[in-house]
Design a protein around this motif. Structure first.
Motif, PDB file in Angstrom:
ATOM      1  N   LEU A 191      48.582 -15.835 -17.903  1.00  0.00           N
ATOM      2  CA  LEU A 191      47.325 -16.237 -18.527  1.00  0.00           C
ATOM      3  C   LEU A 191      47.515 -17.474 -19.400  1.00  0.00           C
ATOM      4  O   LEU A 191      46.672 -18.379 -19.417  1.00  0.00           O
ATOM      5  N   ALA A 192      48.631 -17.533 -20.121  1.00  0.00           N
ATOM      6  CA  ALA A 192      48.920 -18.709 -20.954  1.00  0.00           C
ATOM      7  C   ALA A 192      49.123 -19.947 -20.087  1.00  0.00           C
ATOM      8  O   ALA A 192      48.675 -21.053 -20.440  1.00  0.00           O
ATOM      9  N   ALA A 193      49.804 -19.786 -18.939  1.00  0.00           N
ATOM     10  CA  ALA A 193      50.022 -20.914 -18.040  1.00  0.00           C
ATOM     11  C   ALA A 193      48.707 -21.408 -17.460  1.00  0.00           C
ATOM     12  O   ALA A 193      48.470 -22.621 -17.353  1.00  0.00           O
ATOM     13  N   HIS A 194      47.834 -20.478 -17.068  1.00  0.00           N
ATOM     14  CA  HIS A 194      46.505 -20.867 -16.580  1.00  0.00           C
ATOM     15  C   HIS A 194      45.754 -21.638 -17.664  1.00  0.00           C
ATOM     16  O   HIS A 194      45.176 -22.700 -17.406  1.00  0.00           O
ATOM     17  N   ALA A 195      45.754 -21.116 -18.868  1.00  0.00           N
ATOM     18  CA  ALA A 195      45.002 -21.737 -19.956  1.00  0.00           C
ATOM     19  C   ALA A 195      45.535 -23.130 -20.287  1.00  0.00           C
ATOM     20  O   ALA A 195      44.763 -24.035 -20.646  1.00  0.00           O
ATOM     21  N   ALA A 196      46.829 -23.322 -20.151  1.00  0.00           N
ATOM     22  CA  ALA A 196      47.446 -24.612 -20.470  1.00  0.00           C
ATOM     23  C   ALA A 196      47.395 -25.595 -19.309  1.00  0.00           C
ATOM     24  O   ALA A 196      47.825 -26.744 -19.451  1.00  0.00           O
ATOM     25  N   GLY A 197      46.895 -25.156 -18.144  1.00  0.00           N
ATOM     26  CA  GLY A 197      46.813 -26.032 -16.979  1.00  0.00           C
ATOM     27  C   GLY A 197      48.120 -26.260 -16.269  1.00  0.00           C
ATOM     28  O   GLY A 197      48.258 -27.211 -15.488  1.00  0.00           O
ATOM     29  N   ARG A 198      49.104 -25.369 -16.498  1.00  0.00           N
ATOM     30  CA  ARG A 198      50.411 -25.601 -15.894  1.00  0.00           C
ATOM     31  C   ARG A 198      50.444 -25.316 -14.395  1.00  0.00           C
ATOM     32  O   ARG A 198      51.401 -25.687 -13.716  1.00  0.00           O
ATOM     33  N   PHE A 199      49.404 -24.681 -13.860  1.00  0.00           N
ATOM     34  CA  PHE A 199      49.340 -24.451 -12.415  1.00  0.00           C
ATOM     35  C   PHE A 199      48.512 -25.510 -11.691  1.00  0.00           C
ATOM     36  O   PHE A 199      48.461 -25.524 -10.466  1.00  0.00           O
ATOM     37  N   ASP A 200      47.865 -26.386 -12.429  1.00  0.00           N
ATOM     38  CA  ASP A 200      46.892 -27.292 -11.823  1.00  0.00           C
ATOM     39  C   ASP A 200      47.505 -28.193 -10.756  1.00  0.00           C
ATOM     40  O   ASP A 200      46.945 -28.338  -9.659  1.00  0.00           O
ATOM     41  N   ARG A 201      48.623 -28.820 -11.048  1.00  0.00           N
ATOM     42  CA  ARG A 201      49.200 -29.814 -10.132  1.00  0.00           C
ATOM     43  C   ARG A 201      49.944 -29.190  -8.966  1.00  0.00           C
ATOM     44  O   ARG A 201      50.228 -29.878  -7.978  1.00  0.00           O
ATOM     45  N   GLU A 202      50.249 -27.900  -9.039  1.00  0.00           N
ATOM     46  CA  GLU A 202      50.995 -27.272  -7.943  1.00  0.00           C
ATOM     47  C   GLU A 202      50.099 -26.549  -6.945  1.00  0.00           C
ATOM     48  O   GLU A 202      50.558 -26.165  -5.873  1.00  0.00           O
ATOM     49  N   THR A 203      48.837 -26.365  -7.271  1.00  0.00           N
ATOM     50  CA  THR A 203      47.982 -25.507  -6.461  1.00  0.00           C
ATOM     51  C   THR A 203      47.006 -26.290  -5.585  1.00  0.00           C
ATOM     52  O   THR A 203      46.633 -27.423  -5.888  1.00  0.00           O
ATOM     53  N   VAL A 204      46.619 -25.652  -4.489  1.00  0.00           N
ATOM     54  CA  VAL A 204      45.588 -26.136  -3.586  1.00  0.00           C
ATOM     55  C   VAL A 204      44.470 -25.099  -3.612  1.00  0.00           C
ATOM     56  O   VAL A 204      44.710 -23.913  -3.354  1.00  0.00           O
ATOM     57  N   THR A 205      43.271 -25.521  -3.946  1.00  0.00           N
ATOM     58  CA  THR A 205      42.149 -24.584  -4.052  1.00  0.00           C
ATOM     59  C   THR A 205      41.517 -24.369  -2.680  1.00  0.00           C
ATOM     60  O   THR A 205      41.155 -25.330  -1.995  1.00  0.00           O
ATOM     61  N   LEU A 206      41.389 -23.119  -2.285  1.00  0.00           N
ATOM     62  CA  LEU A 206      40.738 -22.758  -1.027  1.00  0.00           C
ATOM     63  C   LEU A 206      39.499 -21.938  -1.339  1.00  0.00           C
ATOM     64  O   LEU A 206      39.578 -20.917  -2.030  1.00  0.00           O
ATOM     65  N   GLY A 207      38.360 -22.373  -0.828  1.00  0.00           N
ATOM     66  CA  GLY A 207      37.134 -21.614  -1.015  1.00  0.00           C
ATOM     67  C   GLY A 207      36.791 -21.443  -2.476  1.00  0.00           C
ATOM     68  O   GLY A 207      36.838 -22.380  -3.270  1.00  0.00           O
ATOM     69  N   THR A 208      36.479 -20.201  -2.831  1.00  0.00           N
ATOM     70  CA  THR A 208      36.029 -19.907  -4.200  1.00  0.00           C
ATOM     71  C   THR A 208      37.144 -19.399  -5.110  1.00  0.00           C
ATOM     72  O   THR A 208      36.899 -19.067  -6.261  1.00  0.00           O
ATOM     73  N   VAL A 209      38.378 -19.337  -4.588  1.00  0.00           N
ATOM     74  CA  VAL A 209      39.494 -18.825  -5.388  1.00  0.00           C
ATOM     75  C   VAL A 209      40.058 -19.974  -6.216  1.00  0.00           C
ATOM     76  O   VAL A 209      40.751 -20.853  -5.702  1.00  0.00           O
ATOM     77  N   VAL A 210      39.766 -19.967  -7.498  1.00  0.00           N
ATOM     78  CA  VAL A 210      40.146 -21.076  -8.377  1.00  0.00           C
ATOM     79  C   VAL A 210      41.174 -20.652  -9.421  1.00  0.00           C
ATOM     80  O   VAL A 210      41.470 -21.402 -10.346  1.00  0.00           O
ATOM     81  N   ARG A 211      41.716 -19.455  -9.274  1.00  0.00           N
ATOM     82  CA  ARG A 211      42.786 -18.982 -10.138  1.00  0.00           C
ATOM     83  C   ARG A 211      43.489 -17.845  -9.408  1.00  0.00           C
ATOM     84  O   ARG A 211      42.980 -17.309  -8.426  1.00  0.00           O
ATOM     85  N   ASP A 212      44.680 -17.492  -9.873  1.00  0.00           N
ATOM     86  CA  ASP A 212      45.371 -16.326  -9.320  1.00  0.00           C
ATOM     87  C   ASP A 212      44.596 -15.081  -9.714  1.00  0.00           C
ATOM     88  O   ASP A 212      44.413 -14.795 -10.905  1.00  0.00           O
ATOM     89  N   GLU A 213      44.137 -14.335  -8.721  1.00  0.00           N
ATOM     90  CA  GLU A 213      43.161 -13.275  -8.981  1.00  0.00           C
ATOM     91  C   GLU A 213      43.716 -12.100  -9.772  1.00  0.00           C
ATOM     92  O   GLU A 213      42.978 -11.419 -10.471  1.00  0.00           O
ATOM     93  N   ARG A 214      44.996 -11.861  -9.674  1.00  0.00           N
ATOM     94  CA  ARG A 214      45.585 -10.679 -10.308  1.00  0.00           C
ATOM     95  C   ARG A 214      45.686 -10.808 -11.832  1.00  0.00           C
ATOM     96  O   ARG A 214      45.509  -9.824 -12.555  1.00  0.00           O
ATOM     97  N   ALA A 215      46.010 -12.002 -12.327  1.00  0.00           N
ATOM     98  CA  ALA A 215      46.324 -12.180 -13.746  1.00  0.00           C
ATOM     99  C   ALA A 215      45.129 -11.801 -14.631  1.00  0.00           C
ATOM    100  O   ALA A 215      44.014 -12.277 -14.419  1.00  0.00           O
ATOM    101  N   ARG A 216      45.391 -10.949 -15.615  1.00  0.00           N
ATOM    102  CA  ARG A 216      44.300 -10.502 -16.484  1.00  0.00           C
ATOM    103  C   ARG A 216      44.881  -9.957 -17.791  1.00  0.00           C
ATOM    104  O   ARG A 216      46.088  -9.716 -17.894  1.00  0.00           O
ATOM    105  N   VAL A 217      43.996  -9.748 -18.745  1.00  0.00           N
ATOM    106  CA  VAL A 217      44.405  -9.144 -20.011  1.00  0.00           C
ATOM    107  C   VAL A 217      44.588  -7.644 -19.789  1.00  0.00           C
ATOM    108  O   VAL A 217      43.687  -6.967 -19.278  1.00  0.00           O
ATOM    109  N   LEU A 218      45.763  -7.143 -20.144  1.00  0.00           N
ATOM    110  CA  LEU A 218      46.062  -5.718 -19.978  1.00  0.00           C
ATOM    111  C   LEU A 218      46.035  -5.021 -21.330  1.00  0.00           C
ATOM    112  O   LEU A 218      46.462  -5.583 -22.344  1.00  0.00           O
TER     113      LEU A 218
END
Length: 391
Positions: A191-218
């Motif tokens: 979640l911290a990596a998503h918030a900081a944009g650390r996945f932005d340059r490594e990812t390719v967006t397909l369709g409506t999936v704009v983040r890793d779906e599993r990651a969440r606050v537990l």
């Protein structure tokens, strides 16, 4: 060895966001997941100065439709008729094995540019059938569905991976509390990596999936109340989810990187272990790899281990002397792993290398910094690859 002009170097790495099976990527076939990351990795390699034509595509895949999905993905990616393709199946280590296979081909001098990685579409994987009382694969009119192919012959241990994680946890004294805490940490990192944009340059967006779906606050209190999933201490929160996703890297020889930064593939090994404890595989693999390269784990800046189960990761890291709750929490899966991001089996090893590329190359680590990727393999094996930043 590191100055050899044929030494393989990863000069580009991309992945999809990981979708939970049956959700965001549910309508995409495995080659439809793979093709966009092949295109993205190749585009990145071209921008980095790589001019060689693509010689081959090597993809890890475990549950695809059969045939050569790497060739299908290459054609779908528009790479041309001359690019062949090969599929590698080492279960959860498939994507990493594909990159290692490509690296061997580059080092040999047979090829100058290979796109390698992995893809898995659990959502569209075909159902398998066999006749009751006979070995899987002998289908006829009396055939029945079965969940997976055997990992070992009849009479040998062949546990389901969840049950095997429970056995490994008991054998190595990995408590339920430690497993819960590790899973919580993985999600928090992701979640911290998503918030900081650390996945932005490594990812390719397909369709409506704009983040890793599993990651969440537990909620730690909720985790503590979850029932065991396989009869032991592993729960739904401490087991990685069945997932869809893909990743690809571009591998070239040292002589063809033209000064582009990347990850030099120093060495890699695959070793067997007790099939009753398949999660143990990374331990002998990493130990053998470090001994062969004359390196110490203390020299490695980042360790990406495929987080199939929290119990399995903790058993491995304990054995290797890594303190995931203390001094080493920032170098073992520092942006979360498969527990939080998802585990598309054939792709996860390639996602681990993509994460190393982002963390070390895009992150500005100095030349000579080491990264390690490792995974356990169903049936009792482990794979490990050692990489070094070049600039």
């Amino acid at each position: 060895m590191t100055d050899d002009y044929r030494t393989p170097v990863v000069v580009a790495a991309r992945r999809t966001f990981v979708g939970t099976a049956g959700k965001g990527h549910r309508g995409l076939l495995v080659d439809e997941l793979a093709a966009p990351v092949l295109v993205a990795a190749l585009d990145d390699a071209r921008r980095a100065g790589t001019t060689a034509p693509v010689d081959d595509v090597v993809l890890g895949n475990c549950t695809g439709p059969g045939g050569n999905v790497a060739r299908v993905a290459a054609l779908r990616a528009g790479l041309g008729d001359r690019v062949p393709g090969m599929v590698v199946d080492r279960q959860c280590g498939s994507g990493l094995a594909a990159i290692l296979t490509a690296s061997h081909a580059v080092r040999s001098g047979a090829v100058d540019l290979v796109l390698a990685g992995g893809a898995e579409s659990a959502s569209t994987a075909p159902e398998r059938w066999h006749r009751p009382g006979q070995a899987p694969g002998r289908a006829n009119a009396d055939a029945q569905p079965f969940a997976r192919a055997p990992f070992a012959p009849e009479g040998s241990p062949d546990p389901e991976m969840g049950a095997a994680a429970d056995v490994l946890a008991a054998a190595r004294g990995i408590s339920r509390d430690r497993q819960d805490a590790y899973a919580l940490a993985s999600h928090r990192k992701a979640l911290a990596a998503h918030a900081a944009g650390r996945f932005d340059r490594e990812t390719v967006t397909l369709g409506t999936v704009v983040r890793d779906e599993r990651a969440r606050v537990l909620d730690p209190a909720l985790l503590a109340r979850l029932r065991p999933a396989f009869g032991g201490t592993v729960t739904a929160a401490t087991a990685s989810p069945v997932s869809d996703g893909a990743a690809a890297v571009a591998v070239v020889p040292e002589s063809s990187r033209h000064g582009a930064p990347g990850l030099r593939v120093l060495d890699g090994v695959v070793v067997g272990c007790d099939p009753a404890l398949p999660g143990w595989g990374p331990v002998p693999a990493v130990q053998h790899l470090l001994a062969r390269t004359g390196r110490s784990l203390d020299e490695v800046a980042v360790v990406e281990i495929v987080e199939a189960f929290a119990a399995q990761v903790l058993a491995v890291t304990d054995a290797l002397g890594l303190d995931t709750a203390g001094r080493d929490s920032g170098r073992v899966c520092p942006d979360g792993g498969a527990l939080a991001l998802g585990h598309p089996w054939g792709a996860s090893g390639a996602i681990a290398v993509t994460r190393l590329f982002s963390r070390l190359v895009r992150g500005g680590a100095p030349a000579g910094t080491l990264g390690l990727a490792t995974a356990a393999i169903g049936g009792g094996s482990g794979i490990a690859v050692l990489l070094e930043v070049v600039r």
